[in-house]
Write a protein that holds these residues in place. Structure first.
Motif, PDB file in Angstrom:
ATOM      1  N   LEU B 250       0.548  -4.761  -7.235  1.00 13.57           N
ATOM      2  CA  LEU B 250       0.708  -5.567  -8.423  1.00 13.57           C
ATOM      3  C   LEU B 250       1.197  -4.722  -9.565  1.00 13.57           C
ATOM      4  O   LEU B 250       1.269  -3.499  -9.502  1.00 13.57           O
ATOM      5  CB  LEU B 250      -0.610  -6.224  -8.795  1.00 13.57           C
ATOM      6  N   LYS B 251       1.502  -5.437 -10.638  1.00  9.50           N
ATOM      7  CA  LYS B 251       1.910  -4.786 -11.863  1.00  9.50           C
ATOM      8  C   LYS B 251       0.842  -5.130 -12.870  1.00  9.50           C
ATOM      9  O   LYS B 251       0.591  -6.310 -13.132  1.00  9.50           O
ATOM     10  CB  LYS B 251       3.255  -5.378 -12.302  1.00  9.50           C
ATOM     11  N   VAL B 252       0.158  -4.119 -13.393  1.00 11.18           N
ATOM     12  CA  VAL B 252      -0.818  -4.391 -14.436  1.00 11.18           C
ATOM     13  C   VAL B 252      -0.188  -3.952 -15.745  1.00 11.18           C
ATOM     14  O   VAL B 252       0.047  -2.770 -15.953  1.00 11.18           O
ATOM     15  CB  VAL B 252      -2.103  -3.577 -14.212  1.00 11.18           C
ATOM     16  N   MET B 253       0.093  -4.902 -16.595  1.00 13.59           N
ATOM     17  CA  MET B 253       0.688  -4.592 -17.890  1.00 13.59           C
ATOM     18  C   MET B 253       1.891  -3.676 -17.711  1.00 13.59           C
ATOM     19  O   MET B 253       2.040  -2.685 -18.419  1.00 13.59           O
ATOM     20  CB  MET B 253      -0.354  -3.931 -18.786  1.00 13.59           C
ATOM     21  N   GLY B 254       2.700  -3.988 -16.752  1.00 14.12           N
ATOM     22  CA  GLY B 254       3.915  -3.203 -16.546  1.00 14.12           C
ATOM     23  C   GLY B 254       3.690  -1.922 -15.761  1.00 14.12           C
ATOM     24  O   GLY B 254       4.624  -1.181 -15.495  1.00 14.12           O
ATOM     25  N   VAL B 255       2.445  -1.653 -15.386  1.00 16.97           N
ATOM     26  CA  VAL B 255       2.167  -0.439 -14.632  1.00 16.97           C
ATOM     27  C   VAL B 255       2.132  -0.792 -13.144  1.00 16.97           C
ATOM     28  O   VAL B 255       1.391  -1.678 -12.732  1.00 16.97           O
ATOM     29  CB  VAL B 255       0.804   0.171 -15.052  1.00 16.97           C
ATOM     30  N   GLU B 256       2.943  -0.098 -12.360  1.00 22.70           N
ATOM     31  CA  GLU B 256       2.962  -0.347 -10.925  1.00 22.70           C
ATOM     32  C   GLU B 256       1.664   0.131 -10.294  1.00 22.70           C
ATOM     33  O   GLU B 256       1.211   1.241 -10.584  1.00 22.70           O
ATOM     34  CB  GLU B 256       4.119   0.419 -10.275  1.00 22.70           C
ATOM     35  N   LEU B 257       1.117  -0.686  -9.448  1.00 22.23           N
ATOM     36  CA  LEU B 257      -0.136  -0.301  -8.818  1.00 22.23           C
ATOM     37  C   LEU B 257      -0.225  -0.889  -7.423  1.00 22.23           C
ATOM     38  O   LEU B 257       0.108  -2.047  -7.209  1.00 22.23           O
ATOM     39  CB  LEU B 257      -1.313  -0.820  -9.668  1.00 22.23           C
ATOM     40  N   ALA B 258      -0.646  -0.073  -6.496  1.00 24.59           N
ATOM     41  CA  ALA B 258      -0.949  -0.578  -5.158  1.00 24.59           C
ATOM     42  C   ALA B 258      -2.285   0.008  -4.754  1.00 24.59           C
ATOM     43  O   ALA B 258      -2.564   1.178  -5.008  1.00 24.59           O
ATOM     44  CB  ALA B 258       0.129  -0.168  -4.164  1.00 24.59           C
ATOM     45  N   SER B 259      -3.090  -0.832  -4.161  1.00 26.03           N
ATOM     46  CA  SER B 259      -4.402  -0.364  -3.746  1.00 26.03           C
ATOM     47  C   SER B 259      -4.762  -1.056  -2.460  1.00 26.03           C
ATOM     48  O   SER B 259      -4.509  -2.247  -2.290  1.00 26.03           O
ATOM     49  CB  SER B 259      -5.428  -0.693  -4.834  1.00 26.03           C
ATOM     50  N   MET B 260      -5.313  -0.308  -1.525  1.00 25.17           N
ATOM     51  CA  MET B 260      -5.716  -0.932  -0.262  1.00 25.17           C
ATOM     52  C   MET B 260      -6.932  -0.214   0.284  1.00 25.17           C
ATOM     53  O   MET B 260      -7.103   1.002   0.082  1.00 25.17           O
ATOM     54  CB  MET B 260      -4.556  -0.885   0.734  1.00 25.17           C
ATOM     55  N   GLY B 261      -7.782  -0.976   0.929  1.00 22.65           N
ATOM     56  CA  GLY B 261      -8.925  -0.385   1.609  1.00 22.65           C
ATOM     57  C   GLY B 261      -9.878   0.322   0.663  1.00 22.65           C
ATOM     58  O   GLY B 261     -10.093  -0.092  -0.479  1.00 22.65           O
ATOM     59  N   GLU B 262     -10.438   1.415   1.163  1.00 18.59           N
ATOM     60  CA  GLU B 262     -11.488   2.104   0.413  1.00 18.59           C
ATOM     61  C   GLU B 262     -10.904   2.987  -0.686  1.00 18.59           C
ATOM     62  O   GLU B 262      -9.817   3.517  -0.555  1.00 18.59           O
ATOM     63  CB  GLU B 262     -12.316   2.940   1.390  1.00 18.59           C
ATOM     64  N   THR B 263     -11.666   3.124  -1.760  1.00 17.39           N
ATOM     65  CA  THR B 263     -11.167   3.921  -2.882  1.00 17.39           C
ATOM     66  C   THR B 263     -11.701   5.348  -2.863  1.00 17.39           C
ATOM     67  O   THR B 263     -11.213   6.212  -3.556  1.00 17.39           O
ATOM     68  CB  THR B 263     -11.543   3.279  -4.225  1.00 17.39           C
ATOM     69  N   LYS B 264     -12.758   5.564  -2.070  1.00 20.06           N
ATOM     70  CA  LYS B 264     -13.251   6.942  -1.944  1.00 20.06           C
ATOM     71  C   LYS B 264     -13.719   7.204  -0.525  1.00 20.06           C
ATOM     72  O   LYS B 264     -14.061   6.272   0.212  1.00 20.06           O
ATOM     73  CB  LYS B 264     -14.349   7.221  -2.966  1.00 20.06           C
ATOM     74  N   PRO B 265     -13.716   8.491  -0.129  1.00 21.03           N
ATOM     75  CA  PRO B 265     -14.142   8.816   1.236  1.00 21.03           C
ATOM     76  C   PRO B 265     -15.599   8.444   1.447  1.00 21.03           C
ATOM     77  O   PRO B 265     -16.404   8.513   0.515  1.00 21.03           O
ATOM     78  CB  PRO B 265     -13.939  10.330   1.319  1.00 21.03           C
ATOM     79  N   THR B 302       5.095   3.473  -6.882  1.00 16.26           N
ATOM     80  CA  THR B 302       4.602   2.815  -5.670  1.00 16.26           C
ATOM     81  C   THR B 302       5.690   2.680  -4.619  1.00 16.26           C
ATOM     82  O   THR B 302       5.652   1.759  -3.811  1.00 16.26           O
ATOM     83  CB  THR B 302       4.061   1.413  -6.014  1.00 16.26           C
ATOM     84  N   ASP B 303       6.651   3.622  -4.617  1.00 12.31           N
ATOM     85  CA  ASP B 303       7.787   3.497  -3.696  1.00 12.31           C
ATOM     86  C   ASP B 303       7.359   3.332  -2.241  1.00 12.31           C
ATOM     87  O   ASP B 303       7.980   2.610  -1.480  1.00 12.31           O
ATOM     88  CB  ASP B 303       8.682   4.748  -3.775  1.00 12.31           C
ATOM     89  N   THR B 304       6.317   4.011  -1.833  1.00 13.54           N
ATOM     90  CA  THR B 304       5.944   3.969  -0.415  1.00 13.54           C
ATOM     91  C   THR B 304       4.849   2.941  -0.150  1.00 13.54           C
ATOM     92  O   THR B 304       4.293   2.890   0.940  1.00 13.54           O
ATOM     93  CB  THR B 304       5.465   5.348   0.077  1.00 13.54           C
ATOM     94  N   ALA B 305       4.557   2.113  -1.153  1.00  8.52           N
ATOM     95  CA  ALA B 305       3.434   1.179  -0.999  1.00  8.52           C
ATOM     96  C   ALA B 305       3.645   0.209   0.156  1.00  8.52           C
ATOM     97  O   ALA B 305       2.711  -0.074   0.916  1.00  8.52           O
ATOM     98  CB  ALA B 305       3.224   0.419  -2.301  1.00  8.52           C
ATOM     99  N   GLY B 306       4.863  -0.279   0.292  1.00  9.71           N
ATOM    100  CA  GLY B 306       5.116  -1.280   1.335  1.00  9.71           C
ATOM    101  C   GLY B 306       4.801  -0.746   2.710  1.00  9.71           C
ATOM    102  O   GLY B 306       4.099  -1.382   3.508  1.00  9.71           O
ATOM    103  N   VAL B 307       5.295   0.438   2.990  1.00 15.46           N
ATOM    104  CA  VAL B 307       5.075   0.984   4.323  1.00 15.46           C
ATOM    105  C   VAL B 307       3.617   1.398   4.501  1.00 15.46           C
ATOM    106  O   VAL B 307       3.033   1.211   5.570  1.00 15.46           O
ATOM    107  CB  VAL B 307       6.048   2.144   4.608  1.00 15.46           C
ATOM    108  N   LEU B 308       2.998   1.896   3.442  1.00 11.61           N
ATOM    109  CA  LEU B 308       1.576   2.244   3.544  1.00 11.61           C
ATOM    110  C   LEU B 308       0.756   1.003   3.858  1.00 11.61           C
ATOM    111  O   LEU B 308      -0.143   1.024   4.696  1.00 11.61           O
ATOM    112  CB  LEU B 308       1.072   2.848   2.226  1.00 11.61           C
ATOM    113  N   MET B 309       1.106  -0.082   3.172  1.00  7.81           N
ATOM    114  CA  MET B 309       0.374  -1.329   3.380  1.00  7.81           C
ATOM    115  C   MET B 309       0.546  -1.793   4.827  1.00  7.81           C
ATOM    116  O   MET B 309      -0.419  -2.203   5.466  1.00  7.81           O
ATOM    117  CB  MET B 309       0.921  -2.387   2.418  1.00  7.81           C
TER     118      MET B 309
END
Lengths: 104, 740
Positions: B250-265, B302-309
């Motif tokens: 998503l774009k939060v206030m114009g900031v590119e962001l991608a997030s998936m799964g867990e945020t910490k180990p 977030t250039d690689t976000a699609g493939v990471l997702m």
């Protein structure tokens, strides 16, 4: 050809199969004449501006022709192509006493 | 019986005390109950919420009211620093009010970000002029004369504001479940079949707690609903919902962001890769567990976000160089995917369309489906093998690939998928292309689809099809393949690639007599006479005296073979004889796309049978393996093993069945490899080997009908009453009159 008006009789309508096109050479110019299933006639330059495919061999319908080589599409009335910058020269064509008349 | 459902405008389905008082109580017996009560917005406990200037942020109407109120406000506070809270803050900013975001947690977007990314996002947002206060809990909304003046926090601090927007998440609506005695924890507890603690009662949606998790996004809920439907209708009583993997771009206030799964180990072996570049607001983090992605955060870039997702969702093994996953490959080679290619890289090699052009079509032209991009750029309209890359690009630049329903229409002007179209054609008994357009498309004959319809009708009405020649592609009108200069190629049938010296001599004689510019051996082990003039075609056919090789049409093409058992010292099965039997049986069978076959006398694959549309490979023990869905053209794919059989007759049987099934269910111009990948080899095997749908006998009979209807098209000029194969057009014209 543009400054003078000339009509050419291309012979019997039956020489063009229903729903298909046929190429005529007039003064060295290849002109494709199409006979749509609904009876409408169209005439355009025969060579596709893309790679010179013979449009008379293309499949037609709904006032369009699809080039047999790379499927570029053209509007038979306006000559407008599906690809930017590609346009066909079109000609007026009519039928009289079962004969096809091409107006140049 | 379903409890819950769509809300009427302004109606509250379930008030805080369960059931609205003005609703009559209805008694209704049931076999199953589905609870789909959804959720309501959560308002953190505070004094003074409600009344003018205090808003929820949930519906379009909420947005309208907020926007209206903001016009007369100087300051606004947003309670909730999650995704929606930040969206609300951005929306308010556009109304020229000073915005403060209040978050109870120590960081923004705690569901999607780790503390460091949260802090970085906070700085970026503050740089845009929004104030962010974390660790801040609102205790009271203070008013003077019914107007909000300021907020009081739990720690005693205050801020001035004219309005408050609450976007602090949702809470499941569980009153009805609780009142019914079901197990309710944070939400209605369900098992993997969406069943509550009562076997006859199910629940689905935002009111559900599954394996300890509650979902508020639409995708997981669709997955739940699918399982529920499968279970309830007994379509698949064993269907299970195992939880959803969540990822957002998503774009939060114009900031590119991608997030998936867990945020910490979370496990000792977890591998964490982090890249940070604070000056540009870029933060990238990857959590790898057992060589698959357990979680990732990409902020600012977030250039690689699609493939990471994609890799995350598919549990795909990741590359050894983790940096490639965060930055794309350094060599420029597409080791990862199309995202990592530069803009000038050519994606569609048939029509020469670059990644940059496709990107433009997607972002500016709003081409959000593969067919739309194809429509404006021609990408994917050649061999079609780049379509998946186009889809990946759409996903990268537009977020998601829109499913354009017309992509599934067999004819664009007729809103029917192939199976529906087939049913309609059968019902109305439409046997010609013009009849289909007349009855189903209001007479509009789409020239791009006439040819596909002709192929379909020929399959549907073997022997009865009303063959209108204008619906044929030029190749099928003249039974030869058109070349770039408008001449044609002529390929006689050579069964199994084997011919007699007499036939070979005849071909040579014909080539000389008609001054054929080139004679070439094709990839399918045949001889091709290239550069033939249209008017010479019938004469050549006649002199050759060999049937058409169908090297021009969407049909069975050829079955090539290796040397087999007669001479080869490795041969295990008589591949030549089998290839000839196959070719004699299936010659001319029309299909959605061409079918190229091969037989191999042993697994050494000299004839490339493994990568043909259909292939038979002899193995030790006198058996044949049948492969389907192989490809070695624009796409390269090894075929899938359909089954192993003992006799030539069985090879013919299963191959014929597969062909008929493909003829009926393949999309026009869908090669067997696309078809097999789309349906899955297991599903196909079930139908045509295990006969799970009891249609094998019918398939066998229908392919037999098609075989029986075969006529050599090169003989059609000799048949009385048959329309001439070629309209032999003269090229002269006589002027009849001219006027100035």
């Amino acid at each position: 050809m543009n400054t003078t008006s000339q009509t050419v009789n291309l012979g019997s309508i039956e020489t063009i199969p229903v729903g298909q096109g046929r190429c005529f050479v007039i003064d060295g110019h290849e002109i494709a004449v199409f006979r749509q299933r609904d009876g409408r006639l169209f005439a355009t330059q025969n060579r596709c501006p893309h790679k010179q495919g013979p449009l008379a061999e293309g499949v037609i319908g709904a006032g369009q022709v699809v080039c047999p080589l790379h499927a570029h599409k053209f509007d038979l009335t306006t000559g407008a192509g599906s690809q930017a910058g590609e346009c066909l020269k079109t000609y007026r064509v009519s039928e009289s006493n079962r004969e096809v008349l091409l107006h140049l | 019986m379903v409890i819950g459902g769509a809300l009427r405008k302004d109606a509250i389905a379930y008030g805080a005390d369960g059931i609205a008082s003005d609703v009559p109580v209805v008694e209704e017996p049931y076999d199953h109950v589905i609870i789909a009560t959804g959720s309501r917005p959560f308002v953190p406990p505070m004094e003074g919420f409600g009344g003018p200037g205090a808003f929820l942020f949930r519906t379009i109407d909420d947005c309208d009211r907020i926007a209206e109120f903001a016009k007369a406000s100087k300051r606004a506070a947003v309670i909730g620093g999650g995704l929606l809270g930040l969206e609300a803050a951005r929306g308010l900013m556009t109304h020229d009010v000073h915005v403060t975001v209040l978050e109870a947690a120590p960081q923004l977007m705690i569901a999607q970000l780790d503390p460091e990314a949260g802090e970085m996002l906070k700085k970026t947002i503050e740089g845009m002029g929004i104030r962010v206060l974390c660790n801040t809990i609102t205790a009271k909304i203070v008013r003077t004369n019914d107007r909000i003046t300021h907020l009081e926090f739990k720690d005693g601090a205050t801020i001035e504001t004219d309005m408050v927007v609450v976007s602090a998440g949702i809470r499941p609506i569980t009153e009805i479940a609780t009142a019914s005695g079901l197990t309710v924890n944070k939400a209605v507890v369900c098992d993997d079949q969406m069943r509550t603690s009562d076997r006859a009662i199910f629940a689905v949606g935002e009111c559900v707690e599954h394996r300890g998790r509650i979902y508020g996004l639409v995708d997981p809920i669709w997955e739940q609903a699918k399982v529920l439907a499968d279970v309830l209708t007994v379509f698949n009583p064993k269907a299970e919902y195992l939880g959803s993997k969540l990822g957002t771009k998503l774009k939060v206030m114009g900031v590119e962001l991608a997030s998936m799964g867990e945020t910490k180990p979370s496990l000792p072996g977890d591998e964490v890769v982090v890249y940070r570049e604070p000056s540009r607001g870029v933060y990238k983090k990857l959590i790898v567990r057992d060589n698959v992605i357990a979680g990732a955060i990409l902020l600012g870039e977030t250039d690689t976000a699609g493939v990471l997702m994609q890799m995350f969702m598919a549990n795909a093994a990741v590359s050894a160089r983790r940096a490639d996953l965060l930055f794309g490959s350094s060599s420029g080679a597409p080791v990862l995917s199309v995202f990592d290619l530069p803009d000038h890289a050519q994606i569609c090699n048939c029509n020469g369309v670059s990644k940059g052009q496709i990107k433009e079509a997607i972002t500016i032209g709003k081409g959000h489906s593969v067919s739309k991009v194809g429509g404006c750029m021609k990408a994917g309209l050649g061999c079609g093998s780049c379509k998946s890359l186009v889809a990946q690009l759409i996903e990268a630049y537009a977020g998601e690939v829109k499913d354009d329903p017309s992509e599934h229409y067999y004819v664009p002007g007729v809103p029917l998928e192939k199976s529906q179209l087939v049913a309609e054609i059968r019902k109305r008994g439409l046997k010609s292309v013009s009849a289909v357009f007349r009855e189903l498309a209001g007479g509009k004959e789409d020239p791009g689809r006439k040819v596909g319809l002709a192929s379909l009708l020929k399959t549907l009405w073997p022997g009865e099809y009303d063959d209108e020649r204008d619906a044929r592609f030029i190749n099928d009108r003249v039974h030869a393949n058109i070349q770039k200069d408008g001449t044609f190629s002529v390929v006689p049938r050579i069964y199994g690639g084997v011919m007699s010296p007499a036939e070979l001599r005849r071909i040579a004689d014909v080539a000389e007599k008609f001054e054929v510019p080139m004679v070439k051996i094709t990839g399918g082990q045949r001889l091709d006479l290239l550069g033939v003039k249209k008017e010479n075609l019938p004469k050549i056919w006649k002199e050759l005296g060999i049937p058409s090789g169908h090297a021009y049409t969407k049909a069975f093409r050829t079955c090539k073979s290796c040397v087999g058992t007669d001479f080869c010292r490795y041969g295990l099965g008589d591949s030549i004889k089998l290839a000839q039997e196959i070719e004699r049986r299936f010659q001319g069978i029309e299909s959605p796309h061409k079918m190229k076959l091969a037989t191999g006398g042993c697994p050494r694959n000299c004839s490339e049978a493994y990568d043909k549309d259909l292939g038979a490979v002899a193995i030790e023990g006198g058996k044949w393996e049948i492969y389907v869905g192989g490809a070695a053209g624009g796409s390269v794919r090894k075929g899938d093993l359909l089954c192993t059989v003992e006799t030539h007759a069985d090879v013919l049987k299963y191959m014929g069945r597969f062909m008929q099934y493909y003829r009926e269910h393949g999309k026009y111009l869908e090669r067997s490899y696309g078809f097999v990948e789309r349906l899955g080899i297991e599903a196909i095997r079930k139908v045509i080997v295990d006969d799970s749908e009891s249609i094998c006998a019918r398939l066998d009979a229908d392919i037999q009908k098609a075989v029986d209807a075969y006529k050599d098209p090169w003989k059609e000029t000799e048949l009385p009453g048959y329309p001439p194969a070629v309209q032999w057009c003269g090229t002269g014209a006589r002027p009849c009159s001219s006027r100035k």
